[in-house]
Scaffold this motif. Structure first.
Motif, PDB file in Angstrom:
ATOM      1  N   ALA A 166      55.100  46.977  53.079  1.00  0.00           N
ATOM      2  CA  ALA A 166      56.115  46.885  52.035  1.00  0.00           C
ATOM      3  C   ALA A 166      56.711  45.490  52.067  1.00  0.00           C
ATOM      4  O   ALA A 166      56.536  44.745  53.038  1.00  0.00           O
TER       5      ALA A 166
ATOM      6  N   PRO B 272      54.286  47.902  48.136  1.00  0.00           N
ATOM      7  CA  PRO B 272      55.509  48.374  47.479  1.00  0.00           C
ATOM      8  C   PRO B 272      56.648  47.381  47.691  1.00  0.00           C
ATOM      9  O   PRO B 272      56.832  46.854  48.782  1.00  0.00           O
TER      10      PRO B 272
ATOM     11  N   ARG C  64      54.697  55.619  51.820  1.00  0.00           N
ATOM     12  CA  ARG C  64      53.947  55.886  50.589  1.00  0.00           C
ATOM     13  C   ARG C  64      52.898  54.829  50.329  1.00  0.00           C
ATOM     14  O   ARG C  64      51.789  55.114  49.899  1.00  0.00           O
ATOM     15  N   GLY C  65      53.267  53.568  50.583  1.00  0.00           N
ATOM     16  CA  GLY C  65      52.339  52.486  50.303  1.00  0.00           C
ATOM     17  C   GLY C  65      51.132  52.489  51.215  1.00  0.00           C
ATOM     18  O   GLY C  65      50.116  51.898  50.886  1.00  0.00           O
TER      19      GLY C  65
ATOM     20  N   SER D  97      49.603  55.303  42.781  1.00  0.00           N
ATOM     21  CA  SER D  97      50.542  54.497  43.553  1.00  0.00           C
ATOM     22  C   SER D  97      51.873  55.235  43.570  1.00  0.00           C
ATOM     23  O   SER D  97      52.655  55.150  42.622  1.00  0.00           O
TER      24      SER D  97
ATOM     25  N   LEU E 257      59.069  53.468  51.513  1.00  0.00           N
ATOM     26  CA  LEU E 257      58.079  52.699  50.765  1.00  0.00           C
ATOM     27  C   LEU E 257      56.835  52.427  51.602  1.00  0.00           C
ATOM     28  O   LEU E 257      55.717  52.505  51.106  1.00  0.00           O
TER      29      LEU E 257
ATOM     30  N   ALA F 152      54.385  54.728  45.628  1.00  0.00           N
ATOM     31  CA  ALA F 152      55.505  53.827  45.832  1.00  0.00           C
ATOM     32  C   ALA F 152      55.987  53.215  44.522  1.00  0.00           C
ATOM     33  O   ALA F 152      57.174  52.985  44.325  1.00  0.00           O
ATOM     34  N   LEU F 153      55.047  52.946  43.617  1.00  0.00           N
ATOM     35  CA  LEU F 153      55.399  52.353  42.329  1.00  0.00           C
ATOM     36  C   LEU F 153      55.603  53.412  41.246  1.00  0.00           C
ATOM     37  O   LEU F 153      55.881  53.064  40.098  1.00  0.00           O
TER      38      LEU F 153
ATOM     39  N   ALA G 183      59.252  48.887  43.103  1.00  0.00           N
ATOM     40  CA  ALA G 183      59.499  50.291  43.430  1.00  0.00           C
ATOM     41  C   ALA G 183      60.976  50.631  43.516  1.00  0.00           C
ATOM     42  O   ALA G 183      61.377  51.753  43.222  1.00  0.00           O
TER      43      ALA G 183
END
Length: 220
Positions: free
Chosen positions: A49, A72, A110-111, A123, A107, A125-126, A88
């Protein structure tokens, strides 16, 4: 578990202060004060991130830098504004270290996952899905993202309505399966070619299933 690796683009002295605080909380942090150097670091090292201070960004459009970072992004210093495309999250200054650390853990988590859902690259994070053939981008709400995240983790197995309500909405009074069905309906309208004949987000007697999942955890 390997600590998340963060990229921090910010001017001094805030760069030094934030980096020291994040390292004390267990993050691996690389810092720079220049956007081109940030992109070079990201391309050479790879990050879970990134934190970008608004006052350290160049005048040119942010999208070009976002694409080069490939992680992210949390943008600092845009109070009350919607995150720009590809960003994000936004945190207003002054930044509380605990808030930033908690956000970056989320983040990074998730990323670190690379997923494919049918024709889409995912994606989380986004909060978006991108059609690999057409480039069409599907933007997700926060609750839709949490719903997709929960179903992706099931790896093609049914998730009951009750489990989804707990995971996405928590134990809040007044929640019914109608709440879930409404969000499933809206999500299908975004991702299905024919929402009435769902192929990606299907219903079974045991709950809901995401089909066509590929990908998994990204090692670092």
């Amino acid at each position: 578990m390997t600590p998340p690796r963060l990229l921090l683009l910010a001017p001094e002295p805030s760069s030094r202060v934030l980096a020291e605080g994040l390292r004390a909380l267990g993050f691996r942090v690389e810092t720079t004060q220049a956007a081109d150097a940030a992109a070079a670091l990201a391309e050479g090292l790879g990050f879970d991130a990134a934190v970008l201070a608004r006052d350290a960004l160049p005048a040119r459009p942010l999208a070009a830098l976002v694409a080069r970072l490939g992680a992210p992004i949390c943008l600092l210093g845009l109070a009350g504004r919607k995150p720009p495309a590809g960003v994000a999250a936004v945190l207003a200054k002054p930044v509380r270290l605990d808030d930033l650390a908690g956000l970056m853990r989320g983040l990074a988590r998730r990323g670190g996952r690379s997923e494919k859902l049918g024709p889409f690259d995912v994606s989380l994070a986004l909060r978006r899905l991108v059609d690999r053939k057409t480039g069409r981008e599907v933007r997700l709400t926060e609750l839709e993202t949490a719903l997709v995240d929960t179903l992706l983790k099931a790896r093609g197995k049914p998730v009951s309505r009750e489990a989804l309500l707990r995971a996405v909405w928590g134990y809040r009074p007044g929640l019914t399966t109608r709440t879930l069905e409404t969000h499933v309906y809206r999500l299908r309208r975004k991702i299905e070619r024919e929402p009435a004949k769902a192929r990606l987000l299907t219903t079974t007697r045991n709950g809901y299933v995401l089909a066509g999942i590929r990908g998994g955890a990204r090692a670092r």
